[in-house]
Structure formats: C-alpha cells, structure tokens
Design an enzyme around this catalytic site. Structure first.
Site, PDB file in Angstrom:
ATOM      1  N   LYS A   1      -3.652  -4.821   6.445  1.00  0.00           N
ATOM      2  CA  LYS A   1      -2.549  -3.980   5.987  1.00  0.00           C
ATOM      3  C   LYS A   1      -2.343  -2.875   7.020  1.00  0.00           C
ATOM      4  CE  LYS A   1      -1.132  -1.452   1.780  1.00  0.00           C
ATOM      5  NZ  LYS A   1      -1.536  -1.079   0.401  1.00  0.00           N
TER       6      LYS A   1
ATOM      7  N   SER B   1       1.736  -2.350  -3.115  1.00  0.00           N
ATOM      8  CA  SER B   1       2.289  -2.119  -1.805  1.00  0.00           C
ATOM      9  C   SER B   1       1.775  -3.059  -0.719  1.00  0.00           C
ATOM     10  CB  SER B   1       1.986  -0.671  -1.385  1.00  0.00           C
ATOM     11  OG  SER B   1       0.589  -0.480  -1.260  1.00  0.00           O
TER      12      SER B   1
ATOM     13  N   SER C   1      -2.248  -1.936  -5.822  1.00  0.00           N
ATOM     14  CA  SER C   1      -1.585  -2.531  -4.657  1.00  0.00           C
ATOM     15  C   SER C   1      -2.265  -3.744  -4.046  1.00  0.00           C
ATOM     16  CB  SER C   1      -1.411  -1.481  -3.564  1.00  0.00           C
ATOM     17  OG  SER C   1      -0.295  -0.687  -3.873  1.00  0.00           O
TER      18      SER C   1
HETATM   19  N1  GLN Z   1       2.489   1.024  -7.110  1.00  0.00           N
HETATM   20  C1  GLN Z   1       1.592   2.138  -7.129  1.00  0.00           C
HETATM   21  C2  GLN Z   1       2.237   3.334  -6.457  1.00  0.00           C
HETATM   22  O1  GLN Z   1       3.331   3.213  -6.081  1.00  0.00           O
HETATM   23  C3  GLN Z   1       0.283   1.779  -6.500  1.00  0.00           C
HETATM   24  C4  GLN Z   1       0.316   1.800  -5.038  1.00  0.00           C
HETATM   25  C5  GLN Z   1      -1.000   1.473  -4.432  1.00  0.00           C
HETATM   26  O2  GLN Z   1      -1.912   0.982  -5.081  1.00  0.00           O
HETATM   27  N2  GLN Z   1      -1.114   1.784  -3.172  1.00  0.00           N
HETATM   28  O3  GLN Z   1       1.665   4.376  -6.335  1.00  0.00           O
END
Ligand code: GLN
Length: 509
Positions: free
Chosen positions: A75, A150, A174
């Site tokens: 990532k 994400s 994410s």
């Molecule tokens: N969707 C969640 C957010 O927007 C989690 C994101 C993540 O785990 N990095 O904060």
C-alpha cells in the site's frame, strides 16, 4: 492461481526461477492494470533485480527465505526507501522516503520481491478508493464497482493476480472491507502485533499493518513474517510470534463461536442457541441492523458460515456486544482528532509539495489548500473541532469513553466465546458514486470499526456471493493476541465456503 506457498516452494527448490515469476506478474499488470488501476507505481526494475538476487542465492545453495521470489505489493502509505510513497495525495508528490518500513524490511528479508505501490484513499481516509488524488481503483469483478478502501489497490492487486501477496493498513476496516469486496482474505492483526514504523500515520492509536492473500494459509504465512516486536514502534507488543501455519489444520471441537447480534441482524431477546438460528433465521432485520443497512444476502452468508462451523464441531450462539452500535460515532471523532494532529506535519517545509506565498503562514495555507483533497480537509477540520477547548469533553472525551465501553463489552463476550462472527462489510461492492454522501460511506465501516476500537485482531474470509453476484466476506474476530484461534476458524470457513469464481477479466491472461 498459484499460491505464495507453492511459488516459494518451487523457487527455493530451484524448480522455478523468481525472475520468471516476476515477469508473469508484470505481464498481467501490463495487460490489465490500465483498467483496474491497482498500482500507483510499478517497480519493474527493482523487482527484476530483487528476483535475480533470489535466483542467485538459490544457485549458490543459500535459502532466500519462506517467501522466496513471491511478488508482494505494498500500500502506498508504507515507506519504501527511494521509491515514491504518495499516500495517494498530491501533498506527497515527489517525496522519496529515506528508509523502509519495518514490514517492508521483514517481508523482503523473507525473500519476497516488491512489485509496486498500490492505490488508496488519500491518507487512507475512505472506503472505496474514490478519494485517491490519482483516480479510483476498479473492482476486478466488475469495473463499474469499487474495490472498497482504503487499501483498495492492495485488495484488487491480489484479486486480479497481479501479486499473490499485498500489505495494507487497517485503521477502521481498510484491510477487511476491501478484502471482502474483492473476494480475498485480509487480516487486521492485534494492535501492536505488527510494527507501524514506516507506516504513514493516520490515526496512530488504531493504525495496523496486515496482509492480503488469495487464501488463509498464504495470509497466515505473510502475517507470521511481518509480526514481532520492533523497538522502533513504541506501541509494539513484545510477544513471541506463534507458528500461525500450525493453526490452520486444528479442529473446531470445543470452540465457542458467537454471532454478534447487533452486526448480523440477530434481533433482540435472550441469547439463542445455534439450533434456534437454524430454526428461526431472523426474517426481519433488528433495529440496529436496519440502521446500519446490512444487506440481507450478506446476513444470510454469515448465518451459513455459522452453520458450517457448527457442523464442523463448534458450538455456536448469538451474543450481544451492545457498544458496537456507537462504534461509528466514536471512531469518526477519535480518528479525525488523531489525523488532525498527525497531518499537521504537512506544512510545505518537510515533505513533498510546497506552494510559495508572501510569508510562511501563507505558504503553509496555500500548500495545504492545494495538497489535500476534500475528505482529508473535512477530517482535519472535524478533528480540530473535536479537540478544541470547550468541546473536548463533549466530543473527544465522550468518544474515548465509548471506546472503553466497547473494550468492556468485547471482554464480556469473549468470556463466553472464543471467536465472534459478523459480516466484514454491510454490503457487497457498490457502484462508483453511489455513496457520495459521507455518512453513507462511513457506514461501510460499521462492522469493522469495533475491533479497531478494542485493538483486537479480526479478519475477512470470502464466503459466497451476495447481490449482483459480488463476493461476500465473513468477519472472524478474536481477543487480543488470539490470532491462532481466529485463523483456525477462518481456515475452517474457507474449507466450507462455496467456490468463488475468479474475475472473468483475469482468466483472459
Ligand atoms: N473507512 C475508514 C475511514 O475512512 C477506515 C479507513 C482505514 O481503515 N484506513 O476512516
């Protein structure tokens, strides 16, 4: 698709060259990544050089390690020395980290070969990759749908066969949510199990790095390689790393599995035994299920998964974890609060982008205005507000109390159950633009956030399909440092799961 285990086995034994493995992956990326956009950067030259080193080691009779020659995608919020690390933000344009994240060092030291950096929602804020400054990633199963987020690029890369392994980060879901939407396995380890050193910070008290793989055994192997104490991360847990692979073949006899009522539409009333799950599958969604919009087909797959575990010898029942219904609210105060502090470092001076102004203050302002996208700006403002004098107790302080309650409710549930089950995501992969209202997007995290609040491990395992034939993931949650039990259950679910066809696009070559 060939597993990372099999590939490493063949490379170590000299039956297959790491160089050929890398060329195969690069060809697939070349053929399909224009459509999918899993990668921000493909590190073809570096991958070829690393593969040649692995092959040379094998030729010399040295063992390159348990992941010999296995391509891995990182990532793009994991620091890679001398390789662009953008967090999919214009803010980090042109920034080259001077060091590798500990997980990058660990996995490459085990013989894995970095193949590229994957797309994400900007600074990991989002659930669809639509917040990437470089354009979204598309779901390999249906290019009109999101891969989740994400870590959508990492999930899509494994799903499309671009790399057998990928690493992502999970702050509120994410890893697990995109794994679920792309039909792959994703693990969020116990907070502290895996080093955060070199992971660009979003919300430090939640952030964890974890693996994506096509099956549970590959994910377990990758987890084993990246786990362990790291003095460079002050929240790293000094616990021994178990032999996670050994957990995969254990039986389920005596294991107690609780289906989380609030996340799975179990309705209300006293805890029911598994027999009553079968006899009365909840036809009407419970109040909290309706509020969080869990799709009925997703609930159905979770109940079938529970059924399979019972048939395998586990005792299954409903369990209530009441505080999870407040998880979303608490997370969306604490995470932006931490982000507002962490992202203060992007001031035009130290990293990446600078937009010049008449004085330093104007330079800071113009840089941040141009460098951050809308979602990041919204979170910085929300977080700053939640922490501001006069509001701190009402917002941030209260959210921290909900976090404590969540911890307490999970502890109570784990007194009676070894693992908990729920959907990983309330819904299957949705179409681009379908969740443009931020609240709708945030609801994607309903099932995953509770384990981030508690710090406990959780993972997503594919289990059949839901609406539009898109993959569904079942979430297996476990108490802190109980990844072994979690993996035993996940492996059993995988064995029982209906076969999932590969994305048509990927079978083309
Ligand atoms: N969707 C969640 C957010 O927007 C989690 C994101 C993540 O785990 N990095 O904060």
């Amino acid at each position: 698709m060939i597993s990372a285990r099999q590939l490493a086995h063949e490379v170590r034994s000299g039956a297959r060259r790491a160089a050929d493995v890398v060329e195969d992956c690069l060809r697939r990326i070349e053929a399909h990544d224009d459509d999918i956009h899993a990668f921000n950067t493909v590190t073809a030259d570096g991958a070829r050089a690393a593969a040649a080193a692995v092959d040379a080691a094998v030729a010399d009779g040295r063992d390159p390690g348990p992941l010999a020659g296995v391509p891995v995608a990182f990532k793009d919020n994991l620091c890679t020395r001398g390789v662009a690390t953008t967090c999919s933000s214009r803010m980090l344009d042109g920034w080259l980290p001077p060091y590798d994240a500990t997980v990058v060092t660990a996995i490459t030291a085990a013989g894995a070969v970095m193949i590229g950096k994957t797309n994400l929602d900007e600074f990991a804020m989002g659930s669809s990759t639509e917040n990437s400054a470089f354009g979204p990633t598309r779901n390999p199963y249906d290019l009109h749908r999101v891969p989740g987020g994400s870590s959508g690029g990492s999930a899509a890369a494994v799903c499309a066969g671009f790399a057998p392994l990928a690493l992502g980060s999970d702050t509120g879901g994410s890893i697990r949510q995109p794994a679920s939407l792309c039909g792959v396995v994703g693990i969020k380890p116990t907070y502290g199990r895996v080093s955060r050193y070199g992971l660009v910070a979003f919300a430090s008290s939640f952030d964890q790095v974890g693996p994506f793989a096509a099956d549970v055994a590959d994910a377990a192997l990758a987890l084993e390689v990246i786990s362990g104490h790291d003095p460079a991360d002050s929240t790293s847990v000094p616990a021994a790393v178990p032999d996670f692979k050994a957990s995969l073949t254990r039986g389920l006899d005596g294991l107690r599995v609780g289906i989380v009522r609030e996340l799975t539409g179990g309705g209300h009333g006293s805890p029911a035994t598994f027999d009553s799950v079968r006899a009365r599958p909840p036809s009407a969604p419970g109040a909290s299920e309706a509020r969080s919009g869990i799709e009925p087909e997703v609930t159905a797959r979770v109940l079938e998964a529970a059924d399979a575990l019972a048939e395998g010898g586990a005792s299954v029942g409903w369990v209530s974890v009441p505080a999870v219904t407040y998880g979303l609210t608490a997370y969306y105060l604490i995470a932006p609060a931490e982000a507002s502090s962490n992202l203060a470092r992007y001031d035009g001076t130290r990293y990446g982008l600078r937009v010049d102004g008449a004085d330093v203050e104007e330079m800071n302002r113009l840089t941040r205005r141009a460098g951050f996208g809308d979602e990041v700006k919204a979170r910085v403002m929300l977080g700053t507000f939640a922490l501001s004098a006069g509001y701190y107790d009402a917002y941030y302080g209260k959210a921290q109390r909900v976090r404590m309650l969540t911890r307490r409710d999970f502890d109570a549930a784990y007194a009676d159950y070894d693992v908990l089950l729920s959907p990983s995501s309330p819904c299957v992969a949705f179409r681009f633009g379908e969740r443009s209202d931020p609240m709708m997007m945030y609801r994607c995290d309903t099932c995953t956030i509770p384990s981030n609040l508690s710090g406990d491990p959780a993972m997503s395992v594919p289990f059949g399909v839901g609406a539009a034939g898109m993959p569904v993931g079942v979430q297996v949650m476990a108490p802190a440092l109980a990844e072994e039990t979690m993996l035993t259950v996940a492996a059993a679910l995988e064995r029982a799961a209906p076969p999932l066809s590969r994305p048509a696009l990927c079978d083309a070559g």
